[in-house]
Design an enzyme around this catalytic site. Structure first.
Site, PDB file in Angstrom:
ATOM      1  N   SER A 110     -59.519  -5.865 -78.732  1.00  0.00           N
ATOM      2  CA  SER A 110     -59.256  -4.416 -78.646  1.00  0.00           C
ATOM      3  C   SER A 110     -60.223  -3.660 -79.561  1.00  0.00           C
ATOM      4  O   SER A 110     -60.377  -2.446 -79.427  1.00  0.00           O
ATOM      5  CB  SER A 110     -57.804  -4.109 -79.031  1.00  0.00           C
ATOM      6  OG  SER A 110     -57.469  -4.701 -80.268  1.00  0.00           O
ATOM      7  N   LYS A 125     -56.904 -16.959 -79.489  1.00  0.00           N
ATOM      8  CA  LYS A 125     -56.105 -16.399 -78.385  1.00  0.00           C
ATOM      9  C   LYS A 125     -56.961 -16.293 -77.130  1.00  0.00           C
ATOM     10  O   LYS A 125     -58.131 -15.895 -77.214  1.00  0.00           O
ATOM     11  CB  LYS A 125     -55.574 -15.018 -78.772  1.00  0.00           C
ATOM     12  CG  LYS A 125     -54.802 -14.328 -77.635  1.00  0.00           C
ATOM     13  CD  LYS A 125     -54.034 -13.136 -78.100  1.00  0.00           C
ATOM     14  CE  LYS A 125     -54.818 -11.842 -78.120  1.00  0.00           C
ATOM     15  NZ  LYS A 125     -55.327 -11.426 -76.781  1.00  0.00           N
ATOM     16  N   GLU A 173     -47.683  -9.179 -72.589  1.00  0.00           N
ATOM     17  CA  GLU A 173     -48.086  -7.764 -72.605  1.00  0.00           C
ATOM     18  C   GLU A 173     -47.592  -7.036 -71.356  1.00  0.00           C
ATOM     19  O   GLU A 173     -47.762  -7.503 -70.226  1.00  0.00           O
ATOM     20  CB  GLU A 173     -49.620  -7.653 -72.715  1.00  0.00           C
ATOM     21  CG  GLU A 173     -50.074  -6.203 -72.781  1.00  0.00           C
ATOM     22  CD  GLU A 173     -51.461  -6.007 -73.379  1.00  0.00           C
ATOM     23  OE1 GLU A 173     -52.114  -6.994 -73.777  1.00  0.00           O
ATOM     24  OE2 GLU A 173     -51.875  -4.832 -73.446  1.00  0.00           O
TER      25      GLU A 173
END
Ligand code: KIV
Length: 258
Positions: A40, A107, A176
Protein backbone atom coordinates in the site's frame (compact mmCIF):
# COMPACT_ATOMS: atom_id res chain seq x y z
CA UNK A 1 3.63 -19.45 16.95
CA UNK A 2 2.26 -16.76 19.22
CA UNK A 3 -0.63 -15.84 16.91
CA UNK A 4 -2.00 -19.39 17.09
CA UNK A 5 -2.03 -19.05 20.88
CA UNK A 6 -3.71 -15.64 20.63
CA UNK A 7 -6.42 -17.20 18.46
CA UNK A 8 -6.88 -20.05 20.94
CA UNK A 9 -7.01 -17.63 23.89
CA UNK A 10 -9.34 -15.18 22.12
CA UNK A 11 -6.80 -12.37 22.34
CA UNK A 12 -7.20 -9.96 19.42
CA UNK A 13 -4.21 -9.28 17.16
CA UNK A 14 -3.62 -5.57 16.53
CA UNK A 15 -1.81 -4.98 13.24
CA UNK A 16 -0.96 -1.73 11.51
CA UNK A 17 0.96 -0.82 8.41
CA UNK A 18 4.30 0.93 8.86
CA UNK A 19 6.72 2.08 6.20
CA UNK A 20 9.44 3.92 8.10
CA UNK A 21 11.42 3.78 11.32
CA UNK A 22 9.62 6.58 13.15
CA UNK A 23 6.07 5.27 12.70
CA UNK A 24 7.30 1.72 13.30
CA UNK A 25 8.60 2.81 16.70
CA UNK A 26 5.33 4.59 17.56
CA UNK A 27 3.27 1.54 16.57
CA UNK A 28 5.53 -0.82 18.49
CA UNK A 29 5.47 1.42 21.58
CA UNK A 30 1.66 1.47 21.36
CA UNK A 31 1.61 -2.33 21.56
CA UNK A 32 0.85 -3.27 17.94
CA UNK A 33 1.43 -7.02 17.56
CA UNK A 34 2.23 -6.86 13.84
CA UNK A 35 3.85 -4.15 11.73
CA UNK A 36 2.90 -4.74 8.11
CA UNK A 37 5.18 -3.16 5.55
CA UNK A 38 2.42 -3.21 2.95
CA UNK A 39 2.75 -2.53 -0.74
CA UNK A 40 0.00 0.00 0.00
CA UNK A 41 3.06 2.25 0.25
CA UNK A 42 2.70 2.56 -3.52
CA UNK A 43 -0.48 4.53 -2.95
CA UNK A 44 0.18 6.10 0.45
CA UNK A 45 3.81 7.17 0.02
CA UNK A 46 4.25 7.23 -3.76
CA UNK A 47 0.85 8.68 -4.68
CA UNK A 48 0.03 6.04 -7.27
CA UNK A 49 -3.49 4.84 -8.08
CA UNK A 50 -2.73 1.24 -7.07
CA UNK A 51 0.05 -0.99 -5.77
CA UNK A 52 1.19 -2.57 -9.03
CA UNK A 53 4.34 -0.55 -9.67
CA UNK A 54 5.94 -1.24 -6.28
CA UNK A 55 9.23 -3.09 -6.68
CA UNK A 56 11.17 -5.62 -4.60
CA UNK A 57 13.91 -3.05 -4.20
CA UNK A 58 11.45 -0.58 -2.64
CA UNK A 59 9.98 -3.23 -0.37
CA UNK A 60 13.43 -4.26 0.83
CA UNK A 61 14.25 -0.63 1.63
CA UNK A 62 11.05 -0.08 3.65
CA UNK A 63 11.32 -3.41 5.49
CA UNK A 64 14.84 -2.37 6.52
CA UNK A 65 13.57 0.99 7.78
CA UNK A 66 10.76 -0.57 9.82
CA UNK A 67 12.91 -3.35 11.26
CA UNK A 68 15.54 -0.80 12.29
CA UNK A 69 12.97 1.51 13.90
CA UNK A 70 11.27 -1.18 15.94
CA UNK A 71 13.79 -3.90 16.77
CA UNK A 72 12.15 -7.00 18.19
CA UNK A 73 8.80 -6.26 16.56
CA UNK A 74 7.01 -8.74 14.35
CA UNK A 75 7.43 -7.32 10.87
CA UNK A 76 5.49 -8.70 7.90
CA UNK A 77 7.00 -7.81 4.52
CA UNK A 78 4.62 -7.64 1.58
CA UNK A 79 5.65 -9.37 -1.65
CA UNK A 80 4.98 -6.88 -4.45
CA UNK A 81 3.18 -7.65 -7.70
CA UNK A 82 5.07 -10.04 -9.99
CA UNK A 83 7.61 -11.00 -7.32
CA UNK A 84 6.05 -14.38 -6.51
CA UNK A 85 3.53 -15.38 -9.19
CA UNK A 86 5.98 -16.91 -11.71
CA UNK A 87 6.98 -19.95 -9.69
CA UNK A 88 7.44 -21.20 -6.13
CA UNK A 89 11.20 -20.79 -6.70
CA UNK A 90 10.80 -17.13 -7.64
CA UNK A 91 8.61 -16.62 -4.55
CA UNK A 92 11.17 -18.22 -2.23
CA UNK A 93 14.09 -16.25 -3.69
CA UNK A 94 12.27 -12.94 -3.21
CA UNK A 95 10.82 -13.90 0.19
CA UNK A 96 14.36 -14.61 1.36
CA UNK A 97 15.36 -11.04 0.43
CA UNK A 98 12.62 -9.58 2.64
CA UNK A 99 13.62 -11.91 5.47
CA UNK A 100 17.24 -10.82 5.08
CA UNK A 101 16.06 -7.19 5.25
CA UNK A 102 14.47 -7.87 8.66
CA UNK A 103 10.99 -9.27 8.03
CA UNK A 104 9.71 -12.03 10.31
CA UNK A 105 7.15 -13.19 7.74
CA UNK A 106 6.18 -12.43 4.15
CA UNK A 107 2.72 -11.77 2.75
CA UNK A 108 1.36 -12.89 -0.62
CA UNK A 109 -2.01 -12.27 -2.22
CA UNK A 110 -3.79 -15.23 -3.75
CA UNK A 111 -6.23 -18.09 -3.36
CA UNK A 112 -6.17 -21.81 -3.98
CA UNK A 113 -3.89 -21.32 -7.01
CA UNK A 114 -1.18 -19.92 -4.71
CA UNK A 115 -1.29 -22.81 -2.24
CA UNK A 116 1.60 -24.72 -3.86
CA UNK A 117 3.80 -21.62 -3.65
CA UNK A 118 2.85 -20.98 -0.02
CA UNK A 119 3.70 -24.58 0.83
CA UNK A 120 7.05 -24.39 -0.99
CA UNK A 121 8.05 -21.18 0.81
CA UNK A 122 6.86 -22.40 4.25
CA UNK A 123 8.65 -25.74 3.89
CA UNK A 124 11.90 -23.84 3.28
CA UNK A 125 11.66 -21.97 6.56
CA UNK A 126 9.91 -18.71 5.67
CA UNK A 127 6.68 -17.92 7.54
CA UNK A 128 3.85 -16.82 5.26
CA UNK A 129 0.86 -14.55 5.76
CA UNK A 130 -1.76 -15.28 3.10
CA UNK A 131 -4.06 -12.56 1.78
CA UNK A 132 -7.50 -13.62 0.52
CA UNK A 133 -10.78 -11.90 -0.28
CA UNK A 134 -10.14 -8.59 -2.04
CA UNK A 135 -6.63 -8.69 -3.48
CA UNK A 136 -5.46 -5.15 -4.23
CA UNK A 137 -2.88 -6.42 -6.74
CA UNK A 138 -5.81 -7.66 -8.87
CA UNK A 139 -7.98 -4.55 -8.46
CA UNK A 140 -6.90 -2.98 -11.76
CA UNK A 141 -7.89 -6.13 -13.64
CA UNK A 142 -11.08 -6.65 -11.62
CA UNK A 143 -12.16 -3.02 -12.00
CA UNK A 144 -11.78 -1.68 -8.48
CA UNK A 145 -11.95 -2.35 -4.76
CA UNK A 146 -15.22 -4.18 -4.16
CA UNK A 147 -16.55 -6.31 -1.33
CA UNK A 148 -15.91 -9.96 -2.24
CA UNK A 149 -17.84 -13.15 -1.49
CA UNK A 150 -21.31 -11.69 -1.81
CA UNK A 151 -22.76 -14.48 -3.96
CA UNK A 152 -23.03 -18.13 -3.03
CA UNK A 153 -20.45 -19.03 -5.65
CA UNK A 154 -17.91 -16.40 -4.66
CA UNK A 155 -18.31 -17.04 -0.93
CA UNK A 156 -17.69 -20.77 -1.57
CA UNK A 157 -14.56 -19.79 -3.54
CA UNK A 158 -13.27 -17.63 -0.64
CA UNK A 159 -13.81 -20.51 1.78
CA UNK A 160 -11.98 -22.90 -0.55
CA UNK A 161 -9.11 -20.41 -0.90
CA UNK A 162 -8.81 -19.99 2.87
CA UNK A 163 -8.80 -23.74 3.50
CA UNK A 164 -6.18 -24.37 0.81
CA UNK A 165 -3.89 -21.59 2.11
CA UNK A 166 -4.28 -22.81 5.68
CA UNK A 167 -3.49 -26.40 4.66
CA UNK A 168 -0.45 -25.11 2.76
CA UNK A 169 0.97 -23.72 6.01
CA UNK A 170 0.04 -20.02 6.11
CA UNK A 171 0.51 -18.87 9.72
CA UNK A 172 -1.57 -15.71 9.37
CA UNK A 173 -4.24 -14.73 6.85
CA UNK A 174 -5.46 -11.28 5.89
CA UNK A 175 -9.15 -11.30 4.93
CA UNK A 176 -9.88 -8.11 3.01
CA UNK A 177 -13.33 -6.69 2.24
CA UNK A 178 -15.53 -9.68 3.00
CA UNK A 179 -19.03 -9.66 4.43
CA UNK A 180 -18.76 -9.94 8.20
CA UNK A 181 -20.66 -13.27 8.36
CA UNK A 182 -18.41 -14.88 5.75
CA UNK A 183 -15.21 -13.72 7.48
CA UNK A 184 -16.58 -15.11 10.76
CA UNK A 185 -17.27 -18.48 9.12
CA UNK A 186 -13.83 -18.63 7.53
CA UNK A 187 -12.21 -17.71 10.86
CA UNK A 188 -14.09 -20.53 12.59
CA UNK A 189 -13.35 -23.04 9.81
CA UNK A 190 -9.58 -22.72 9.56
CA UNK A 191 -6.75 -23.02 12.06
CA UNK A 192 -4.81 -20.05 10.69
CA UNK A 193 -5.45 -16.83 12.67
CA UNK A 194 -7.26 -14.28 10.48
CA UNK A 195 -6.67 -10.54 10.37
CA UNK A 196 -9.51 -8.56 8.91
CA UNK A 197 -9.60 -5.32 7.00
CA UNK A 198 -13.17 -4.36 6.21
CA UNK A 199 -14.24 -7.89 7.16
CA UNK A 200 -15.92 -7.38 10.53
CA UNK A 201 -15.01 -7.93 14.14
CA UNK A 202 -15.06 -11.72 14.29
CA UNK A 203 -11.62 -12.06 12.69
CA UNK A 204 -8.80 -12.85 15.11
CA UNK A 205 -7.33 -9.40 14.59
CA UNK A 206 -7.49 -6.23 12.52
CA UNK A 207 -5.20 -4.25 10.30
CA UNK A 208 -5.56 -0.75 8.90
CA UNK A 209 -3.38 1.38 6.71
CA UNK A 210 -1.65 3.77 9.11
CA UNK A 211 -2.38 6.90 7.09
CA UNK A 212 -6.07 5.93 6.84
CA UNK A 213 -6.50 5.61 10.61
CA UNK A 214 -4.67 8.92 11.08
CA UNK A 215 -7.14 10.53 8.66
CA UNK A 216 -4.42 11.83 6.32
CA UNK A 217 -4.83 9.61 3.26
CA UNK A 218 -7.26 11.97 1.57
CA UNK A 219 -10.01 10.84 -0.76
CA UNK A 220 -13.43 9.56 0.09
CA UNK A 221 -13.72 8.16 3.65
CA UNK A 222 -13.85 4.37 3.66
CA UNK A 223 -16.59 2.65 5.61
CA UNK A 224 -14.20 0.18 7.23
CA UNK A 225 -11.80 2.86 8.49
CA UNK A 226 -12.07 4.97 11.64
CA UNK A 227 -10.12 8.21 11.97
CA UNK A 228 -8.46 7.73 15.36
CA UNK A 229 -6.89 11.20 15.25
CA UNK A 230 -10.28 12.76 15.84
CA UNK A 231 -10.30 12.16 19.60
CA UNK A 232 -6.53 11.94 20.07
CA UNK A 233 -3.99 14.36 21.50
CA UNK A 234 -1.14 13.16 19.32
CA UNK A 235 -0.22 10.59 16.68
CA UNK A 236 1.10 8.29 19.42
CA UNK A 237 -2.21 8.66 21.30
CA UNK A 238 -4.22 7.86 18.12
CA UNK A 239 -2.20 4.70 17.49
CA UNK A 240 -2.61 3.73 21.15
CA UNK A 241 -6.38 4.22 20.87
CA UNK A 242 -6.47 2.08 17.71
CA UNK A 243 -4.57 -0.76 19.41
CA UNK A 244 -6.82 -0.54 22.49
CA UNK A 245 -10.00 -0.52 20.35
CA UNK A 246 -8.86 -3.61 18.41
CA UNK A 247 -7.81 -5.43 21.59
CA UNK A 248 -11.16 -4.72 23.31
CA UNK A 249 -13.16 -5.67 20.22
CA UNK A 250 -14.65 -2.19 20.04
CA UNK A 251 -13.19 -1.67 16.56
CA UNK A 252 -14.43 -2.50 14.00
CA UNK A 253 -18.00 -1.65 14.94
CA UNK A 254 -21.05 -2.75 12.93
CA UNK A 255 -20.91 0.55 11.03
CA UNK A 256 -17.40 -0.38 9.78
CA UNK A 257 -18.53 -3.76 8.44
CA UNK A 258 -20.43 -5.10 5.43
O1 KIV B 1 -0.50 -3.43 1.45
C1 KIV B 1 -1.16 -3.36 2.49
O2 KIV B 1 -1.02 -2.43 3.29
C2 KIV B 1 -2.11 -4.42 2.75
C3 KIV B 1 -3.14 -4.16 3.80
C4 KIV B 1 -4.18 -3.26 3.27
C5 KIV B 1 -3.71 -5.42 4.35
O3 KIV B 1 -2.10 -5.41 2.11
Amino acid sequence: MRFAKMKKDGEKIAALTAYDACFARLAADAGADVLLVGDSLGMVLQGRADTLAVTMREMIYHVRCVAAGAPGSFVVGDMPFASYQLSPQQAFANAAKLIAAGASMVKMEGGEELAETVRFVCERGVAVCAHAGLMPQRARKEGGYKVQGKTEESSAAVRRDARALCDAGAELMILELLPRALAAEVTAEIQTPTIGIGSGGECCGQVLVLHDMLGISGGKPKRFVRDFMQDAESVADAIGKYVAAVKSGEFPAAENSF
